[in-house]
Design an enzyme around this catalytic site. Structure first.
Site, PDB file in Angstrom:
ATOM      1  N   ARG A 127       0.831  -1.212   0.000  1.00 48.13           N
ATOM      2  CA  ARG A 127       0.000   0.000   0.000  1.00 48.13           C
ATOM      3  C   ARG A 127       0.865   1.262   0.000  1.00 48.13           C
ATOM      4  O   ARG A 127       1.841   1.360   0.731  1.00 48.13           O
ATOM      5  CB  ARG A 127      -0.905  -0.010   1.237  1.00 48.13           C
ATOM      6  CG  ARG A 127      -1.738   1.248   1.396  1.00 48.13           C
ATOM      7  CD  ARG A 127      -2.970   1.003   2.190  1.00 48.13           C
ATOM      8  NE  ARG A 127      -2.706   0.751   3.597  1.00 48.13           N
ATOM      9  CZ  ARG A 127      -3.673   0.485   4.477  1.00 48.13           C
ATOM     10  NH1 ARG A 127      -4.913   0.409   4.081  1.00 48.13           N
ATOM     11  NH2 ARG A 127      -3.376   0.280   5.726  1.00 48.13           N
ATOM     12  N   ARG A 160       2.719   4.363   4.689  1.00 47.72           N
ATOM     13  CA  ARG A 160       2.336   4.829   6.025  1.00 47.72           C
ATOM     14  C   ARG A 160       3.261   4.205   7.062  1.00 47.72           C
ATOM     15  O   ARG A 160       3.588   3.025   6.950  1.00 47.72           O
ATOM     16  CB  ARG A 160       0.892   4.392   6.314  1.00 47.72           C
ATOM     17  CG  ARG A 160      -0.133   5.368   5.817  1.00 47.72           C
ATOM     18  CD  ARG A 160      -1.518   4.802   5.864  1.00 47.72           C
ATOM     19  NE  ARG A 160      -1.876   4.155   7.129  1.00 47.72           N
ATOM     20  CZ  ARG A 160      -3.081   3.652   7.392  1.00 47.72           C
ATOM     21  NH1 ARG A 160      -4.040   3.731   6.492  1.00 47.72           N
ATOM     22  NH2 ARG A 160      -3.334   3.082   8.538  1.00 47.72           N
ATOM     23  N   ARG A 171      -1.578  -4.283  14.746  1.00 49.03           N
ATOM     24  CA  ARG A 171      -2.891  -3.786  14.315  1.00 49.03           C
ATOM     25  C   ARG A 171      -3.861  -4.936  14.061  1.00 49.03           C
ATOM     26  O   ARG A 171      -5.044  -4.846  14.381  1.00 49.03           O
ATOM     27  CB  ARG A 171      -2.731  -2.917  13.065  1.00 49.03           C
ATOM     28  CG  ARG A 171      -2.065  -1.573  13.384  1.00 49.03           C
ATOM     29  CD  ARG A 171      -1.620  -0.851  12.142  1.00 49.03           C
ATOM     30  NE  ARG A 171      -2.695  -0.501  11.258  1.00 49.03           N
ATOM     31  CZ  ARG A 171      -2.552  -0.316   9.946  1.00 49.03           C
ATOM     32  NH1 ARG A 171      -1.385  -0.453   9.376  1.00 49.03           N
ATOM     33  NH2 ARG A 171      -3.588   0.013   9.225  1.00 49.03           N
TER      34      ARG A 171
HETATM   35  P1  AMP Z   1      -6.797   3.339   9.666  1.00 45.09           P
HETATM   36  O1  AMP Z   1      -6.374   4.388   8.708  1.00 45.09           O
HETATM   37  O2  AMP Z   1      -8.288   3.198   9.754  1.00 45.09           O
HETATM   38  O3  AMP Z   1      -6.099   2.013   9.450  1.00 45.09           O
HETATM   39  O4  AMP Z   1      -6.349   3.858  11.123  1.00 45.09           O
HETATM   40  C1  AMP Z   1      -4.980   4.096  11.423  1.00 45.09           C
HETATM   41  C2  AMP Z   1      -4.800   4.196  12.930  1.00 45.09           C
HETATM   42  O5  AMP Z   1      -5.564   5.306  13.437  1.00 45.09           O
HETATM   43  C3  AMP Z   1      -5.282   2.993  13.736  1.00 45.09           C
HETATM   44  O6  AMP Z   1      -4.301   1.963  13.812  1.00 45.09           O
HETATM   45  C4  AMP Z   1      -5.552   3.630  15.091  1.00 45.09           C
HETATM   46  O7  AMP Z   1      -4.351   3.881  15.797  1.00 45.09           O
HETATM   47  C5  AMP Z   1      -6.143   4.974  14.697  1.00 45.09           C
HETATM   48  N1  AMP Z   1      -7.608   4.908  14.513  1.00 45.09           N
HETATM   49  C6  AMP Z   1      -8.314   5.096  13.359  1.00 45.09           C
HETATM   50  N2  AMP Z   1      -9.630   4.963  13.573  1.00 45.09           N
HETATM   51  C7  AMP Z   1      -9.776   4.681  14.886  1.00 45.09           C
HETATM   52  C8  AMP Z   1     -10.890   4.402  15.724  1.00 45.09           C
HETATM   53  N3  AMP Z   1     -12.141   4.373  15.234  1.00 45.09           N
HETATM   54  N4  AMP Z   1     -10.651   4.151  17.042  1.00 45.09           N
HETATM   55  C9  AMP Z   1      -9.409   4.175  17.544  1.00 45.09           C
HETATM   56  N5  AMP Z   1      -8.309   4.406  16.824  1.00 45.09           N
HETATM   57  C10 AMP Z   1      -8.487   4.662  15.496  1.00 45.09           C
END
Ligand code: AMP
Length: 216
Positions: A127, A160, A171
């Site tokens: 990605r 990222r 994760r």
């Molecule tokens: P993502 O882009 O959705 O993969 O999110 C990247 C990171 O942001 C995650 O690994 C969390 O650390 C944080 N994050 C995003 N959305 C949430 C959420 N709804 N609750 C808690 N942490 C979040």
């Protein structure tokens, strides 16, 4: 109409969410994007969130719930919402249900994207994201026609920091422990659809869009 896209990291829900939001005229609310923007801007919330994100952990519920409530106050939220990567815990699901209820709205459908772990790891490792507009690419499955630059805005494509292998493992574990149960919450409310995300991008989009359009 209000939709929720659930699923583990790397399942492709962000790519699908951007397309479905555009086609259905919904505001795309991706908490990961909102948090990354806060980190980039160096806001108080961004500084608080950064440590959790770098470690592959969830940002505390109260922080994310507040960001979502603030997002819902923006004008474009009126046209309908597509939540991408939110809710990720039972407490977030309860907060979202409550906030929408206050607005006389509800979640009409939850799409739970699913794929085997091996597929997720392959997708995450390839990605690339535009550092400027956040558009998402993949070196093998969705390469930019402009090489290392974003097709949309010309920004540089980067990996990222939380897509590196050691963080990805954390994760995926967090997803299994905290987020997988959120699907169960919505399954009970009868607004749940499991989506096989181990298919070509176009096949998944056609499936999801078809289901979303039948709702409207
Ligand atoms: P993502 O882009 O959705 O993969 O999110 C990247 C990171 O942001 C995650 O690994 C969390 O650390 C944080 N994050 C995003 N959305 C949430 C959420 N709804 N609750 C808690 N942490 C979040």
């Amino acid at each position: 109409m209000n939709l929720v896209f659930l699923g583990p990291p790397g399942v492709g829900k962000g790519t699908q969410a951007a397309q479905v939001a555009r086609e259905m005229g919904l505001a795309h609310v991706a908490t990961g994007d909102i948090l990354r923007a806060a980190v980039k801007e160096g806001t108080k919330t961004g500084l608080e969130a950064k440590g959790y994100m770098d470690a592959g952990k969830l940002v505390p519920d109260e922080v994310v719930n507040r960001l979502v409530r603030e997002r819902l106050e923006k004008k474009d939220a009126e046209k309908g919402l597509l939540f991408d990567g939110y809710p990720r815990t039972g407490a977030q699901a309860a907060s979202l249900d409550g906030t929408l209820k206050e607005l006389g709205r509800r979640v009409e459908m939850v799409f739970d994207f699913q794929a085997p772990d091996g597929v997720l790891v392959e997708r995450i490792s390839g990605r690339r994201t535009c550092g400027k507009c956040q558009a998402s690419y993949h070196v093998k499955f969705k390469a930019s026609s402009k090489g290392d630059a974003c097709e949309k805005c010309g920004g540089a494509l980067v990996q990222r920091s939380d897509d590196r292998p050691e963080t990805v493992k954390a994760r995926l574990e967090v997803y299994r422990k905290d987020t997988a149960g959120v699907g169960e919450h919505y399954r009970k409310t009868g607004t749940y659809a499991a989506i096989d995300a181990n298919r070509p991008i176009e096949a998944i989009s056609a499936d999801v869009l078809g289901r979303a359009k039948r709702l409207s």
